[in-house]
Design a protein around this motif. Structure first.
Motif, PDB file in Angstrom:
ATOM      1  N   GLY A 106       0.817  -1.329  -0.339  1.00 54.45           N
ATOM      2  CA  GLY A 106      -0.005   0.448  -0.056  1.00 54.45           C
ATOM      3  C   GLY A 106       0.700   0.651  -0.138  1.00 54.45           C
ATOM      4  O   GLY A 106      -0.483   2.081  -0.652  1.00 54.45           O
ATOM      5  N   THR A 221      -1.745   2.346  -5.196  1.00 52.16           N
ATOM      6  CA  THR A 221      -2.801   1.814  -5.709  1.00 52.16           C
ATOM      7  C   THR A 221      -3.279   2.101  -7.540  1.00 52.16           C
ATOM      8  O   THR A 221      -3.889   3.708  -7.723  1.00 52.16           O
ATOM      9  CB  THR A 221      -4.566   1.774  -5.810  1.00 52.16           C
ATOM     10  N   CYS A 241       3.718  -5.358   4.227  1.00 50.11           N
ATOM     11  CA  CYS A 241       2.860  -4.407   5.000  1.00 50.11           C
ATOM     12  C   CYS A 241       4.240  -4.623   6.844  1.00 50.11           C
ATOM     13  O   CYS A 241       4.502  -5.452   6.687  1.00 50.11           O
ATOM     14  CB  CYS A 241       2.088  -4.469   5.645  1.00 50.11           C
ATOM     15  N   ASP A 250      -2.634   2.123   4.775  1.00 53.08           N
ATOM     16  CA  ASP A 250      -2.292   2.192   3.254  1.00 53.08           C
ATOM     17  C   ASP A 250      -2.145   0.203   2.520  1.00 53.08           C
ATOM     18  O   ASP A 250      -3.341  -0.214   1.040  1.00 53.08           O
ATOM     19  CB  ASP A 250      -1.315   2.369   2.767  1.00 53.08           C
ATOM     20  N   LYS A 253      -6.089   0.026   1.715  1.00 53.52           N
ATOM     21  CA  LYS A 253      -6.172   0.200   0.242  1.00 53.52           C
ATOM     22  C   LYS A 253      -6.180  -0.444  -0.385  1.00 53.52           C
ATOM     23  O   LYS A 253      -6.623  -0.511  -1.813  1.00 53.52           O
ATOM     24  CB  LYS A 253      -5.433   1.394  -0.140  1.00 53.52           C
ATOM     25  N   GLY A 254      -4.431  -1.253  -0.628  1.00 53.65           N
ATOM     26  CA  GLY A 254      -3.708  -1.872  -1.514  1.00 53.65           C
ATOM     27  C   GLY A 254      -5.086  -3.235  -1.736  1.00 53.65           C
ATOM     28  O   GLY A 254      -5.453  -3.830  -2.350  1.00 53.65           O
TER      29      GLY A 254
END
Length: 359
Positions: A106, A221, A241, A250, A253-254
């Motif tokens: 992310g 993204t 991560c 983040d 979101k990825g």
């Protein structure tokens, strides 16, 4: 009582693949059964050369024969592997690539490229045929991590057309836009041009037969992630991560991007990188610099596999800078962790492809 091939097969029906949850005979993993008196031989075809359960399956087969067939039998078991795939055939340079694995994050700075490099080399060291695409268009680094800064793709031919031949390093076929730009040259590409460059890395490179093609994506993204999933048959994604809250936000979101209907790429699992810091002089100590178990909790929440938790170790960075990924070290904690990571990713690919076959 006479030993027959059918008796051998009936006995092996009691042995299940731990990942696929079905017996080896039903899964068509038993080949070349031969019986000569009390001498029994057969081949077990695993779903990946990186199978961590190889010894367990071997012992289970041996015990099944001795228990259900003849306790005095002399058993010879050949363990081999064929990587599974559900990708359809095409006439592009990817036609002989069985599985494409995207390594994503992310945000930047979580060690995604290091994970991609060690995953590729780890799979290759366990017998798989592996390639790597450095799709981090704006910040390519794989040519450095593989010690190939002064190299470049060669020439090859595919279906009568001139293409690129990948660079080979540490048993991995590699191509990167880093080969095409100088060390001080900015890679200034806008959206459509970046997408075209990505497409060329995949389809202008003659990859040959590969079990796995690892893709080191840029963080975030953006265009590259979306273009990849629309242009290339991606098997699944591994999301990297660190355990800190900002990185996890983040990463969500990825993950959500891959789960969009128009993208629809399975999440093979999450890698928690820099899970703790272990000083070289205090190998038993763990310092949770970025928080503890943040990615583990995220995996539990989203019901996706946690591939592994990796420590923050200075020699991993040093190995990357030296062009020799840390998975190649001999019996260090980090090398063993990277090898386990490669095994677990291979397991998840095999499980996914088996599910697709059933569907």
């Amino acid at each position: 009582m006479e030993i027959t091939i059918q008796k051998v097969l009936d006995a092996l029906k009691y042995v299940d693949d731990p990942d696929l949850k079905k017996d080896l005979v039903t899964l068509n993993m038993i080949k070349d059964v031969a019986v000569d008196g009390k001498n029994i031989s057969f081949t077990v075809v695993l779903t990946t050369p990186a199978c961590p359960m190889k010894d367990m399956i071997h012992n289970a087969c041996m015990n099944a024969i001795l228990h259900y067939v003849d306790k005095e039998a002399k058993v010879k078991i050949n363990m081999t592997a064929t990587v599974t795939t559900k990708k359809g055939k095409d006439e592009t340079t990817l036609r002989d690539v069985k599985n494409i694995i995207a390594v994503a994050s992310g945000k930047g700075g979580v060690g995604k490229s290091t994970i991609a490099a060690n995953l590729a080399v780890g799979l290759a060291r366990q017998g798989a045929k592996v390639g790597l695409v450095d799709a981090d268009i704006y910040g390519p680094s794989q040519h450095i991590m593989f010690g190939m800064q002064n190299e470049g793709p060669g020439s090859a031919e595919f279906n009568g057309q001139k293409k690129m031949a990948p660079v080979v390093s540490h048993g991995v076929k590699l191509n990167s836009i880093g080969f095409l730009a100088g060390p001080n040259q900015p890679i200034a590409l806008r959206g459509p041009m970046a997408t075209k460059a990505l497409s060329q890395l995949f389809y202008e490179t003659v990859w040959g037969e590969l079990d796995y093609l690892i893709v080191d994506l840029p963080p975030g993204t953006g265009d590259i992630q979306i273009s990849l999933c629309s242009q290339v048959p991606v098997t699944g994604a591994v999301v990297v991560c660190t355990p800190q809250d900002v990185a996890i936000s983040d990463a969500r979101k990825g993950i959500a991007l891959f789960q969009l209907e128009q993208v629809n790429v399975p999440i093979l699992g999450l890698v928690e990188n820099m899970a703790w810091f272990t000083p070289e002089e205090l190998p038993e100590n763990k310092y949770y610099i970025f928080g503890k178990d943040g990615v583990k909790h995220l995996a539990e929440e989203l019901n996706v596999p946690l591939i592994c938790q990796l420590p923050l170790v200075q020699s991993v960075r040093e190995a990357s800078d030296a062009g020799r990924p840390a998975v190649m070290q001999e019996n260090t904690v980090q090398a063993l962790a990277f090898m386990e990571m490669a095994q677990n990713v291979a397991q998840q690919v095999a499980i996914r492809n088996a599910d697709l076959v059933e569907a």
